[in-house]
Structure formats: C-alpha cells, structure tokens
Design a protein around this motif. Sequence first.
Motif, PDB file in Angstrom:
ATOM      1  N   UNK A 100       0.814  -1.202   0.000  1.00 55.40           N
ATOM      2  CA  UNK A 100       0.000   0.000   0.000  1.00 55.40           C
ATOM      3  C   UNK A 100       0.856   1.265   0.000  1.00 55.40           C
ATOM      4  N   UNK A 101       2.027   1.200   0.624  1.00 59.27           N
ATOM      5  CA  UNK A 101       2.933   2.352   0.606  1.00 59.27           C
ATOM      6  C   UNK A 101       3.407   2.642  -0.814  1.00 59.27           C
ATOM      7  N   UNK A 102       3.727   1.587  -1.551  1.00 57.80           N
ATOM      8  CA  UNK A 102       4.152   1.771  -2.939  1.00 57.80           C
ATOM      9  C   UNK A 102       3.036   2.362  -3.780  1.00 57.80           C
ATOM     10  N   UNK A 103       1.802   1.913  -3.544  1.00 56.71           N
ATOM     11  CA  UNK A 103       0.673   2.440  -4.301  1.00 56.71           C
ATOM     12  C   UNK A 103       0.454   3.920  -4.000  1.00 56.71           C
ATOM     13  N   UNK A 104       0.605   4.297  -2.727  1.00 65.46           N
ATOM     14  CA  UNK A 104       0.442   5.700  -2.361  1.00 65.46           C
ATOM     15  C   UNK A 104       1.548   6.561  -2.962  1.00 65.46           C
ATOM     16  N   UNK A 106       2.723   6.149  -5.799  1.00 60.05           N
ATOM     17  CA  UNK A 106       2.339   6.342  -7.200  1.00 60.05           C
ATOM     18  C   UNK A 106       1.195   7.331  -7.354  1.00 60.05           C
ATOM     19  N   UNK A 107       0.672   7.814  -6.231  1.00 61.93           N
ATOM     20  CA  UNK A 107      -0.404   8.795  -6.293  1.00 61.93           C
ATOM     21  C   UNK A 107      -1.775   8.259  -5.947  1.00 61.93           C
ATOM     22  N   UNK A 108      -1.887   6.978  -5.616  1.00 55.89           N
ATOM     23  CA  UNK A 108      -3.177   6.427  -5.233  1.00 55.89           C
ATOM     24  C   UNK A 108      -3.506   6.844  -3.805  1.00 55.89           C
ATOM     25  N   UNK A 109      -4.769   7.063  -3.527  1.00 54.89           N
ATOM     26  CA  UNK A 109      -5.187   7.281  -2.152  1.00 54.89           C
ATOM     27  C   UNK A 109      -5.194   5.950  -1.411  1.00 54.89           C
ATOM     28  N   UNK A 110      -5.155   5.994  -0.085  1.00 56.74           N
ATOM     29  CA  UNK A 110      -5.161   4.742   0.678  1.00 56.74           C
ATOM     30  C   UNK A 110      -6.426   3.924   0.405  1.00 56.74           C
ATOM     31  N   UNK A 111      -7.631   4.553   0.405  1.00 57.30           N
ATOM     32  CA  UNK A 111      -8.837   3.758   0.110  1.00 57.30           C
ATOM     33  C   UNK A 111      -8.792   3.096  -1.269  1.00 57.30           C
ATOM     34  N   UNK A 112      -8.325   3.830  -2.279  1.00 56.40           N
ATOM     35  CA  UNK A 112      -8.254   3.248  -3.627  1.00 56.40           C
ATOM     36  C   UNK A 112      -7.280   2.076  -3.657  1.00 56.40           C
ATOM     37  N   UNK A 113      -6.110   2.246  -3.048  1.00 54.29           N
ATOM     38  CA  UNK A 113      -5.110   1.180  -3.050  1.00 54.29           C
ATOM     39  C   UNK A 113      -5.613  -0.035  -2.285  1.00 54.29           C
ATOM     40  N   UNK A 114      -6.222   0.202  -1.114  1.00 52.27           N
ATOM     41  CA  UNK A 114      -6.718  -0.914  -0.302  1.00 52.27           C
ATOM     42  C   UNK A 114      -7.808  -1.682  -1.038  1.00 52.27           C
ATOM     43  N   UNK A 115      -8.706  -0.969  -1.704  1.00 47.83           N
ATOM     44  CA  UNK A 115      -9.797  -1.646  -2.410  1.00 47.83           C
ATOM     45  C   UNK A 115      -9.273  -2.439  -3.607  1.00 47.83           C
ATOM     46  N   UNK A 116      -8.443  -1.806  -4.426  1.00 41.46           N
ATOM     47  CA  UNK A 116      -8.015  -2.452  -5.667  1.00 41.46           C
ATOM     48  C   UNK A 116      -6.989  -3.558  -5.437  1.00 41.46           C
ATOM     49  N   UNK A 117      -6.134  -3.409  -4.454  1.00 42.96           N
ATOM     50  CA  UNK A 117      -5.055  -4.369  -4.249  1.00 42.96           C
ATOM     51  C   UNK A 117      -5.369  -5.446  -3.219  1.00 42.96           C
ATOM     52  N   UNK A 118      -6.295  -5.170  -2.313  1.00 45.53           N
ATOM     53  CA  UNK A 118      -6.542  -6.111  -1.216  1.00 45.53           C
ATOM     54  C   UNK A 118      -7.966  -6.656  -1.226  1.00 45.53           C
ATOM     55  N   UNK A 119      -8.969  -5.788  -1.320  1.00 46.58           N
ATOM     56  CA  UNK A 119     -10.341  -6.202  -1.053  1.00 46.58           C
ATOM     57  C   UNK A 119     -11.159  -6.556  -2.289  1.00 46.58           C
ATOM     58  N   UNK A 120     -10.823  -6.020  -3.439  1.00 44.20           N
ATOM     59  CA  UNK A 120     -11.710  -6.099  -4.599  1.00 44.20           C
ATOM     60  C   UNK A 120     -12.077  -7.529  -4.991  1.00 44.20           C
ATOM     61  N   UNK A 121     -11.098  -8.428  -4.996  1.00 45.65           N
ATOM     62  CA  UNK A 121     -11.340  -9.799  -5.454  1.00 45.65           C
ATOM     63  C   UNK A 121     -11.643 -10.779  -4.327  1.00 45.65           C
ATOM     64  N   UNK A 122     -11.597 -10.311  -3.089  1.00 46.53           N
ATOM     65  CA  UNK A 122     -11.758 -11.222  -1.967  1.00 46.53           C
ATOM     66  C   UNK A 122     -13.139 -11.878  -1.937  1.00 46.53           C
ATOM     67  N   UNK A 123     -14.188 -11.083  -2.177  1.00 49.17           N
ATOM     68  CA  UNK A 123     -15.546 -11.622  -2.071  1.00 49.17           C
ATOM     69  C   UNK A 123     -15.814 -12.759  -3.058  1.00 49.17           C
TER      70      UNK A 123
END
Length: 269
Positions: A100-104, A106-123
């Motif tokens: 998430x630090x690397x994503x931030x 690059x200019x991503x917000x924490x919510x965007x990075x967390x959703x796209x990299x961690x949570x999006x495919x979990x469900x």
Amino acid sequence: MPPVSEIATILAINFAFCVVSFVILWRIGCAIKDVTFVDAWWALGLASMAVLTFIQADAGAADRKFLLLALAVAWGLRLGLHILWRWRSHGPDRRYVKMLSRAEEKGWSYPKAAWRLVFRLQAPILWVVSLPVQLGQLSSNPASIGVLGMTGAGLAAFGILFESLADVQLTRFKANPANTGKVFDQGLWRYTRHPNYFGDLCVWFGLWLIAAETALGIAAILGPLLLLVMFVKYSGGPSYEKRLTYQRPGYADYIARTSSLVPWPPRRA
C-alpha cells in the motif's frame, strides 16, 4: 434436491453477504490505515458461509449439514482467532504495508489502493472457495453419510490438527529471542515449508469429499482447486520466500532441501 430457483437464491444471498462484509471491512481498514485483519476474515468468512447456508437450507440432509457446519466452523474459528491474535501481538503485516505504501507513492489514495489491491477480489474468491459447504448442504440425497463422506471428514479433521500443530510449533520458535534471524526447520516445518497451506487444503478437499456424495456437491470441486492454485501461484508464499532468501542466512538451503507443500522427507544437500 431443491428447485434450481431456491439454490440460486441461497447462493445469491451468500454472495451478497460476501460483498457487503468485505465492503465494511474495507471501510474499517481505511479508517485505521491497516488491512492486516482481512486475513482473519478469510477464515471466519468461509466459516460464515457454512453457517449462512445451514440457516437457509431446509431440504439438505441433516447429518451432512451438521458435519459440514461443525468442521468448517471449527477450522474457521481456530484459524481466524489465531490470525487476529498474531495481528494484535505483532502489528501490521509488512506485506500489506509495503504494497500500500508503494501504491500511495504512485499517487493512489489509501482507500483506492486498499480496495483495488486487497479487497476487490476477496468476495468472489471466498464465495467460490466455500462452495463445498454451500452446495454440500443443499441436497437430501443420499440422506446418510457414506464412506466417501467419512473419508472427507477424517481428512478435514487431520488438516485442522496438522495446521494447528504447525502454528503452535512456529509460535514457540518465534517466542524465543535466541531464534531471531534463524530458520525454523524442525517439527512439521522440517517436511514442508508451508504446513499451514497443506492443512488448509486437507480441510477443504475433505469438505468437498463430504459434499461430493451428492450430485450437486460434485461441482463444488471448483472451490478447493481455486484454493490450490492460489497457494501455489498467487499467495504470499513465493514473495515471502524470495524476501527471506535475501534476509535470512540459510533460507535458500532450507528451500533446496524441503518440500514446498506436500510433507516429504528432506532432500540431501
């Protein structure tokens, strides 16, 4: 077997529960700037799929429903609570922090990075992996548990015990300050580098064998197969081992002599 419409309704409700639960967890993770706890929900969420299906499935065979529910909840509670304890004891997982630090950066917000990299495919992944405890509870034919089902129950119980013992051994090793920076290659970890993954696979292939006594449950093989692919190709194992190879002396030798997943006697140097 219940009508197709009833099966579809139960599966749809379960999927909706998966999506809502991960959206809520995403919001919590954004609020505290830590998403490590999602690993605990992976286990607890899979157990929740068994509970939710048990509540909805009126037509399923009682013995099979109770067996799938008991094994899934025992596994999920044990693993989920262990991961929560580890999170509270050791703090955020460095993998997530780095990602998430690397994503931030690059200019991503924490919510965007967390959703796209961690949570999006979990469900959807959790929903597919949990198919054995969903489909296995929906059919009443056969009404009793046969040899295949009992074999699956034994395999799942073995997996729970195997994984539990591996966690206890690793926790005791890490608790000793003298072991800091050392490679743990004793106990079950002498025979496989990932006894926790192996235990999980035993549990979910075992649950599938119980479900596979029904015609509907056979299709649930997609769940444990997806779990196997995730562990071999996409889990934290490969990246974790790559990092330890550079950081911990002797880890490359440990990889060379120790089976990756299935327990096997160590290879000669």
